[in-house]
Write a protein that holds these residues in place. Sequence first.
Motif, PDB file in Angstrom:
ATOM      1  N   LEU A  85      26.332 -68.510 -44.925  1.00  0.00           N
ATOM      2  CA  LEU A  85      25.056 -68.771 -44.262  1.00  0.00           C
ATOM      3  C   LEU A  85      25.120 -70.085 -43.489  1.00  0.00           C
ATOM      4  CD1 LEU A  85      22.077 -68.169 -43.683  1.00  0.00           C
ATOM      5  CD2 LEU A  85      21.527 -69.333 -45.833  1.00  0.00           C
ATOM      6  N   THR A  86      25.641 -71.114 -44.117  1.00  0.00           N
ATOM      7  CA  THR A  86      25.738 -72.421 -43.468  1.00  0.00           C
ATOM      8  C   THR A  86      26.631 -72.334 -42.235  1.00  0.00           C
ATOM      9  OG1 THR A  86      25.458 -73.432 -45.654  1.00  0.00           O
ATOM     10  CG2 THR A  86      26.238 -74.865 -43.884  1.00  0.00           C
ATOM     11  N   GLU A  87      27.731 -71.624 -42.356  1.00  0.00           N
ATOM     12  CA  GLU A  87      28.640 -71.434 -41.232  1.00  0.00           C
ATOM     13  C   GLU A  87      27.937 -70.720 -40.069  1.00  0.00           C
ATOM     14  OE1 GLU A  87      33.229 -70.133 -41.236  1.00  0.00           O
ATOM     15  OE2 GLU A  87      31.860 -68.617 -42.040  1.00  0.00           O
ATOM     16  N   LEU A  88      27.208 -69.654 -40.372  1.00  0.00           N
ATOM     17  CA  LEU A  88      26.491 -68.907 -39.325  1.00  0.00           C
ATOM     18  C   LEU A  88      25.411 -69.764 -38.669  1.00  0.00           C
ATOM     19  CD1 LEU A  88      26.224 -65.449 -41.123  1.00  0.00           C
ATOM     20  CD2 LEU A  88      27.545 -65.956 -39.045  1.00  0.00           C
ATOM     21  N   ILE A  89      24.727 -70.578 -39.476  1.00  0.00           N
ATOM     22  CA  ILE A  89      23.692 -71.463 -38.917  1.00  0.00           C
ATOM     23  C   ILE A  89      24.318 -72.450 -37.938  1.00  0.00           C
ATOM     24  CG2 ILE A  89      22.125 -73.365 -39.489  1.00  0.00           C
ATOM     25  CD1 ILE A  89      21.369 -71.742 -42.034  1.00  0.00           C
ATOM     26  N   PHE A  90      25.452 -73.052 -38.327  1.00  0.00           N
ATOM     27  CA  PHE A  90      26.088 -74.006 -37.411  1.00  0.00           C
ATOM     28  C   PHE A  90      26.658 -73.312 -36.179  1.00  0.00           C
ATOM     29  CE2 PHE A  90      26.181 -77.136 -40.963  1.00  0.00           C
ATOM     30  CZ  PHE A  90      25.415 -78.098 -40.308  1.00  0.00           C
ATOM     31  N   GLU A  91      27.176 -72.109 -36.322  1.00  0.00           N
ATOM     32  CA  GLU A  91      27.638 -71.371 -35.139  1.00  0.00           C
ATOM     33  C   GLU A  91      26.483 -71.194 -34.156  1.00  0.00           C
ATOM     34  OE1 GLU A  91      29.413 -67.713 -36.497  1.00  0.00           O
ATOM     35  OE2 GLU A  91      31.162 -68.741 -37.310  1.00  0.00           O
ATOM     36  N   LEU A  92      25.329 -70.809 -34.660  1.00  0.00           N
ATOM     37  CA  LEU A  92      24.156 -70.604 -33.819  1.00  0.00           C
ATOM     38  C   LEU A  92      23.662 -71.923 -33.218  1.00  0.00           C
ATOM     39  CD1 LEU A  92      21.878 -68.773 -32.739  1.00  0.00           C
ATOM     40  CD2 LEU A  92      20.688 -69.164 -34.895  1.00  0.00           C
ATOM     41  N   LYS A  93      23.494 -72.927 -34.073  1.00  0.00           N
ATOM     42  CA  LYS A  93      22.948 -74.200 -33.600  1.00  0.00           C
ATOM     43  C   LYS A  93      23.873 -74.880 -32.589  1.00  0.00           C
ATOM     44  CE  LYS A  93      20.500 -76.835 -36.585  1.00  0.00           C
ATOM     45  NZ  LYS A  93      19.131 -76.722 -36.118  1.00  0.00           N
ATOM     46  N   LEU A  94      25.172 -74.863 -32.840  1.00  0.00           N
ATOM     47  CA  LEU A  94      26.094 -75.540 -31.930  1.00  0.00           C
ATOM     48  C   LEU A  94      26.260 -74.773 -30.622  1.00  0.00           C
ATOM     49  CD1 LEU A  94      28.716 -76.820 -34.528  1.00  0.00           C
ATOM     50  CD2 LEU A  94      26.914 -78.145 -33.376  1.00  0.00           C
ATOM     51  N   ALA A  95      26.172 -73.458 -30.675  1.00  0.00           N
ATOM     52  CA  ALA A  95      26.264 -72.657 -29.445  1.00  0.00           C
ATOM     53  C   ALA A  95      25.036 -72.847 -28.555  1.00  0.00           C
ATOM     54  CB  ALA A  95      26.439 -71.183 -29.786  1.00  0.00           C
ATOM     55  N   HIS A  96      23.927 -73.227 -29.158  1.00  0.00           N
ATOM     56  CA  HIS A  96      22.673 -73.393 -28.406  1.00  0.00           C
ATOM     57  C   HIS A  96      22.134 -74.813 -28.531  1.00  0.00           C
ATOM     58  CE1 HIS A  96      22.426 -69.102 -27.623  1.00  0.00           C
ATOM     59  NE2 HIS A  96      22.829 -68.923 -28.871  1.00  0.00           N
ATOM     60  N   ARG A  97      23.036 -75.769 -28.690  1.00  0.00           N
ATOM     61  CA  ARG A  97      22.651 -77.156 -28.950  1.00  0.00           C
ATOM     62  C   ARG A  97      21.669 -77.696 -27.905  1.00  0.00           C
ATOM     63  NH1 ARG A  97      24.333 -81.852 -31.620  1.00  0.00           N
ATOM     64  NH2 ARG A  97      26.112 -80.876 -32.617  1.00  0.00           N
ATOM     65  N   LEU A  98      21.965 -77.508 -26.645  1.00  0.00           N
ATOM     66  CA  LEU A  98      21.118 -78.107 -25.611  1.00  0.00           C
ATOM     67  C   LEU A  98      19.700 -77.557 -25.643  1.00  0.00           C
ATOM     68  CD1 LEU A  98      23.643 -78.296 -22.631  1.00  0.00           C
ATOM     69  CD2 LEU A  98      22.867 -80.153 -24.119  1.00  0.00           C
ATOM     70  N   VAL A  99      19.554 -76.254 -25.803  1.00  0.00           N
ATOM     71  CA  VAL A  99      18.208 -75.689 -25.800  1.00  0.00           C
ATOM     72  C   VAL A  99      17.468 -76.056 -27.088  1.00  0.00           C
ATOM     73  CG1 VAL A  99      18.695 -73.375 -26.710  1.00  0.00           C
ATOM     74  CG2 VAL A  99      16.800 -73.707 -25.160  1.00  0.00           C
TER      75      VAL A  99
END
Length: 192
Positions: A85-99
């Motif tokens: 879960l933590t890995e998936l959250i960071f994948e999502l957050k880092l891929a969309h960091r600017l927005v």
Amino acid sequence: MRADAERSMTRILDAARIVLADDPNASLERIADEAGVARATVQRRFASRKALVEALLQQFDERYLEALKQSRVDTAPPQIALYRLTELIFELKLAHRLVLDAIDRLGTSAEHPAREVVQGVELLFGRLFATGSITTDSASWSVRVYLALISEAYHLPADAPELAAGPDDVTARTDLVVRSVLGALGGKPLGA
């Protein structure tokens, strides 16, 4: 919603992610231009800029719910589910960091993360407690600690010494959060 209206909505939200990542104060007109629709179309779909931002947050919450499902918080071994879960959250957050950073700067009154997301994480922390992985029996407190650690790890610069151990950004942040959660909440370390 009709198919053409749904396509317009998707184009508007996609455009908003792009434009707001570049300029958090961008006008609805600029978002409409990027989406290839009239400003009136954006205003019909969203009563205000705040409503548009809340719709973007809802999309992210849907992705977080999908991450909960993929990590199998209800059936996988709890420490494995926590890591995934933590890995998936960071994948999502880092891929969309600017927005996501732009949305944070804009602020919103929407409950975020959504209650369903929090409930899924609470279920996971209840299972972590039941297996002795953590000793804190308050799922709501555990979730608050977890979300705070995710936020702190997310905001670390890529060259932070705390992230030096990981082979990549997602893994480094995931390892840091999982180790910190299990340590802070009194559990056994992963693999112990």
